[in-house]
Motif scaffolding. Structure first.
Motif, PDB file in Angstrom:
ATOM      1  N   THR A 296      58.975  10.310  -6.699  1.00 18.27           N
ATOM      2  CA  THR A 296      60.311   9.819  -6.325  1.00 18.27           C
ATOM      3  C   THR A 296      60.423   9.663  -4.820  1.00 18.27           C
ATOM      4  O   THR A 296      60.882   8.625  -4.313  1.00 18.27           O
ATOM      5  CB  THR A 296      61.394  10.781  -6.833  1.00 18.27           C
ATOM      6  OG1 THR A 296      61.376  10.798  -8.259  1.00 18.27           O
ATOM      7  CG2 THR A 296      62.778  10.351  -6.356  1.00 18.27           C
ATOM      8  N   LEU A 297      59.980  10.667  -4.078  1.00 16.87           N
ATOM      9  CA  LEU A 297      60.086  10.599  -2.623  1.00 16.87           C
ATOM     10  C   LEU A 297      59.132   9.570  -2.033  1.00 16.87           C
ATOM     11  O   LEU A 297      59.492   8.853  -1.091  1.00 16.87           O
ATOM     12  CB  LEU A 297      59.822  11.974  -2.009  1.00 16.87           C
ATOM     13  CG  LEU A 297      60.857  13.059  -2.300  1.00 16.87           C
ATOM     14  CD1 LEU A 297      60.595  14.286  -1.440  1.00 16.87           C
ATOM     15  CD2 LEU A 297      62.287  12.555  -2.072  1.00 16.87           C
ATOM     16  N   ALA A 298      57.919   9.472  -2.572  1.00 16.99           N
ATOM     17  CA  ALA A 298      56.966   8.489  -2.056  1.00 16.99           C
ATOM     18  C   ALA A 298      57.515   7.069  -2.219  1.00 16.99           C
ATOM     19  O   ALA A 298      57.434   6.247  -1.293  1.00 16.99           O
ATOM     20  CB  ALA A 298      55.625   8.629  -2.769  1.00 16.99           C
ATOM     21  N   VAL A 299      58.069   6.777  -3.387  1.00 20.24           N
ATOM     22  CA  VAL A 299      58.630   5.440  -3.638  1.00 20.24           C
ATOM     23  C   VAL A 299      59.824   5.190  -2.723  1.00 20.24           C
ATOM     24  O   VAL A 299      59.967   4.105  -2.131  1.00 20.24           O
ATOM     25  CB  VAL A 299      59.011   5.289  -5.120  1.00 20.24           C
ATOM     26  CG1 VAL A 299      59.820   4.021  -5.351  1.00 20.24           C
ATOM     27  CG2 VAL A 299      57.752   5.276  -5.994  1.00 20.24           C
ATOM     28  N   GLN A 300      60.690   6.186  -2.571  1.00 22.36           N
ATOM     29  CA  GLN A 300      61.859   6.020  -1.703  1.00 22.36           C
ATOM     30  C   GLN A 300      61.451   5.791  -0.252  1.00 22.36           C
ATOM     31  O   GLN A 300      62.015   4.941   0.446  1.00 22.36           O
ATOM     32  CB  GLN A 300      62.778   7.238  -1.810  1.00 22.36           C
ATOM     33  CG  GLN A 300      63.504   7.374  -3.135  1.00 22.36           C
ATOM     34  CD  GLN A 300      64.434   6.204  -3.425  1.00 22.36           C
ATOM     35  OE1 GLN A 300      65.172   5.748  -2.542  1.00 22.36           O
ATOM     36  NE2 GLN A 300      64.386   5.696  -4.647  1.00 22.36           N
ATOM     37  N   LEU A 301      60.456   6.534   0.223  1.00 23.03           N
ATOM     38  CA  LEU A 301      59.979   6.353   1.598  1.00 23.03           C
ATOM     39  C   LEU A 301      59.397   4.954   1.805  1.00 23.03           C
ATOM     40  O   LEU A 301      59.675   4.287   2.811  1.00 23.03           O
ATOM     41  CB  LEU A 301      58.919   7.400   1.937  1.00 23.03           C
ATOM     42  CG  LEU A 301      59.371   8.842   2.134  1.00 23.03           C
ATOM     43  CD1 LEU A 301      58.165   9.741   2.347  1.00 23.03           C
ATOM     44  CD2 LEU A 301      60.332   8.963   3.309  1.00 23.03           C
ATOM     45  N   ALA A 302      58.574   4.519   0.849  1.00 28.19           N
ATOM     46  CA  ALA A 302      57.930   3.211   0.978  1.00 28.19           C
ATOM     47  C   ALA A 302      58.965   2.088   1.025  1.00 28.19           C
ATOM     48  O   ALA A 302      58.893   1.191   1.889  1.00 28.19           O
ATOM     49  CB  ALA A 302      56.958   2.989  -0.176  1.00 28.19           C
ATOM     50  N   ILE A 303      59.932   2.135   0.126  1.00 28.66           N
ATOM     51  CA  ILE A 303      60.933   1.061   0.102  1.00 28.66           C
ATOM     52  C   ILE A 303      61.816   1.119   1.338  1.00 28.66           C
ATOM     53  O   ILE A 303      62.160   0.088   1.932  1.00 28.66           O
ATOM     54  CB  ILE A 303      61.772   1.123  -1.184  1.00 28.66           C
ATOM     55  CG1 ILE A 303      60.879   0.979  -2.416  1.00 28.66           C
ATOM     56  CG2 ILE A 303      62.829   0.017  -1.177  1.00 28.66           C
ATOM     57  CD1 ILE A 303      61.604   1.169  -3.734  1.00 28.66           C
ATOM     58  N   ALA A 304      62.184   2.333   1.752  1.00 29.67           N
ATOM     59  CA  ALA A 304      63.030   2.467   2.945  1.00 29.67           C
ATOM     60  C   ALA A 304      62.353   1.867   4.165  1.00 29.67           C
ATOM     61  O   ALA A 304      62.991   1.173   4.974  1.00 29.67           O
ATOM     62  CB  ALA A 304      63.363   3.936   3.187  1.00 29.67           C
ATOM     63  N   ARG A 305      61.066   2.107   4.326  1.00 29.25           N
ATOM     64  CA  ARG A 305      60.361   1.551   5.469  1.00 29.25           C
ATOM     65  C   ARG A 305      60.220   0.029   5.368  1.00 29.25           C
ATOM     66  O   ARG A 305      60.312  -0.686   6.367  1.00 29.25           O
ATOM     67  CB  ARG A 305      58.980   2.203   5.600  1.00 29.25           C
ATOM     68  CG  ARG A 305      59.044   3.672   5.955  1.00 29.25           C
ATOM     69  CD  ARG A 305      59.730   3.926   7.283  1.00 29.25           C
ATOM     70  NE  ARG A 305      58.816   3.743   8.407  1.00 29.25           N
ATOM     71  CZ  ARG A 305      59.186   3.795   9.681  1.00 29.25           C
ATOM     72  NH1 ARG A 305      60.458   3.978   9.991  1.00 29.25           N
ATOM     73  NH2 ARG A 305      58.293   3.645  10.650  1.00 29.25           N
ATOM     74  N   ALA A 306      60.005  -0.463   4.151  1.00 32.90           N
ATOM     75  CA  ALA A 306      59.935  -1.918   3.962  1.00 32.90           C
ATOM     76  C   ALA A 306      61.284  -2.570   4.266  1.00 32.90           C
ATOM     77  O   ALA A 306      61.344  -3.634   4.896  1.00 32.90           O
ATOM     78  CB  ALA A 306      59.493  -2.243   2.540  1.00 32.90           C
ATOM     79  N   LEU A 307      62.366  -1.934   3.847  1.00 34.60           N
ATOM     80  CA  LEU A 307      63.704  -2.465   4.137  1.00 34.60           C
ATOM     81  C   LEU A 307      63.989  -2.466   5.638  1.00 34.60           C
ATOM     82  O   LEU A 307      64.790  -3.261   6.125  1.00 34.60           O
ATOM     83  CB  LEU A 307      64.767  -1.644   3.396  1.00 34.60           C
ATOM     84  CG  LEU A 307      64.849  -1.860   1.881  1.00 34.60           C
ATOM     85  CD1 LEU A 307      65.714  -0.785   1.234  1.00 34.60           C
ATOM     86  CD2 LEU A 307      65.392  -3.252   1.558  1.00 34.60           C
ATOM     87  N   ALA A 308      63.319  -1.568   6.354  1.00 34.44           N
ATOM     88  CA  ALA A 308      63.472  -1.508   7.817  1.00 34.44           C
ATOM     89  C   ALA A 308      62.576  -2.515   8.531  1.00 34.44           C
ATOM     90  O   ALA A 308      62.529  -2.546   9.764  1.00 34.44           O
ATOM     91  CB  ALA A 308      63.175  -0.096   8.313  1.00 34.44           C
ATOM     92  N   GLY A 309      61.856  -3.336   7.749  1.00 28.58           N
ATOM     93  CA  GLY A 309      61.043  -4.392   8.337  1.00 28.58           C
ATOM     94  C   GLY A 309      59.597  -4.023   8.612  1.00 28.58           C
ATOM     95  O   GLY A 309      58.866  -4.789   9.243  1.00 28.58           O
ATOM     96  N   ARG A 310      59.152  -2.881   8.105  1.00 27.26           N
ATOM     97  CA  ARG A 310      57.774  -2.451   8.325  1.00 27.26           C
ATOM     98  C   ARG A 310      56.852  -3.047   7.263  1.00 27.26           C
ATOM     99  O   ARG A 310      57.273  -3.314   6.129  1.00 27.26           O
ATOM    100  CB  ARG A 310      57.686  -0.925   8.260  1.00 27.26           C
ATOM    101  CG  ARG A 310      58.582  -0.199   9.233  1.00 27.26           C
ATOM    102  CD  ARG A 310      58.021  -0.163  10.619  1.00 27.26           C
ATOM    103  NE  ARG A 310      56.867   0.736  10.710  1.00 27.26           N
ATOM    104  CZ  ARG A 310      56.223   0.989  11.832  1.00 27.26           C
ATOM    105  NH1 ARG A 310      56.605   0.402  12.964  1.00 27.26           N
ATOM    106  NH2 ARG A 310      55.183   1.832  11.868  1.00 27.26           N
TER     107      ARG A 310
END
Length: 219
Positions: free
Chosen positions: A16-30
């Motif tokens: 759950t945390l790995a997926v949330q971190l990955a999407i959050a960073r992608a949403l931030a433009g990374r």
């Protein structure tokens, strides 16, 4: 930056945390690459559900449950990505051990239950092994599936116990038990993309992301 979200103890919400971190960073433009290092493939399934739902940004995801394959692929491709998030663990595996040697940061989720805290000793031993091979690995423990109450005695006791494990820095950004996390994870969504919105869940993930990446920048 390479972050492994791992624990030899299952059921602590690492995927759950790995997926949330990955999407959050992608949403931030990374530019983000999520690696599923668990044979169960739960993170890969979540990202497949995201792709099927047509959500943007898309998340690059690969599954390498074998340590040599994971190590080889990351070594070959690490310069293509700004952030690599590795979901590894649930047991002591070659993938988890490979991930630790490759990573800048290890994030170890634990639940405020006595046997989850005791299991951190196993991860502490793996951290020591990884540090004997590679300098610079920073290891953080974060409380996941925490009791919802702000003044929970169980949460406080677990945080105090983790502070006694010298291999880890306790990250004071707890993630509490909220339905939004399971609902979002199953659909491959960030909690911020879920409707209806859960402002508390969003704030908790934002705090975790900010803490993790700001700490690394300061270091």
């Amino acid at each position: 930056m390479i972050i492994t979200v791992g624990n030899t103890k299952g059921g602590v919400g690492k995927t759950t945390l790995a997926v949330q971190l990955a999407i959050a960073r992608a949403l931030a433009g990374r530019d983000v690459w999520l690696i599923d290092g668990d044979r169960q493939g739960t993170a890969a399934a979540a990202i497949a559900a995201r792709a099927e739902g047509g959500r943007q940004p898309g998340i690059a995801c690969a599954q390498y449950a074998d340590g040599p394959a994971l190590r080889g692929q990351v070594q070959q491709q690490r310069n293509k990505w700004q952030d690599i998030i590795i979901d590894a663990g649930g047991r002591d595996s070659t993938a988890l051990r490979a991930a630790l040697i490759l990573s800048d940061v290890l994030l170890v989720p634990f639940a405020p239950r006595s046997y989850d805290v005791w299991a951190l000793d196993d991860m502490a031993a793996l951290v020591d092994e990884a540090r004997s091979v590679r300098d610079g690995l920073r290891a953080f423990a974060v409380m996941n599936q925490a009791d919802p109450g702000e003044h929970s005695a169980d949460n406080a006791d677990a945080a105090a116990a983790v502070a006694e494990v010298p291999q880890f820095e306790y990250l004071a950004a707890p993630i509490r038990r909220r339905k939004a996390f399971s609902n979002a994870g199953g659909a491959g969504l960030a909690v911020s993309e879920l409707a209806p919105r859960d402002p508390k869940a969003i704030a908790e993930i934002d705090s975790l992301v900010s803490s993790l990446f700001n700490i690394q920048q300061i270091a």
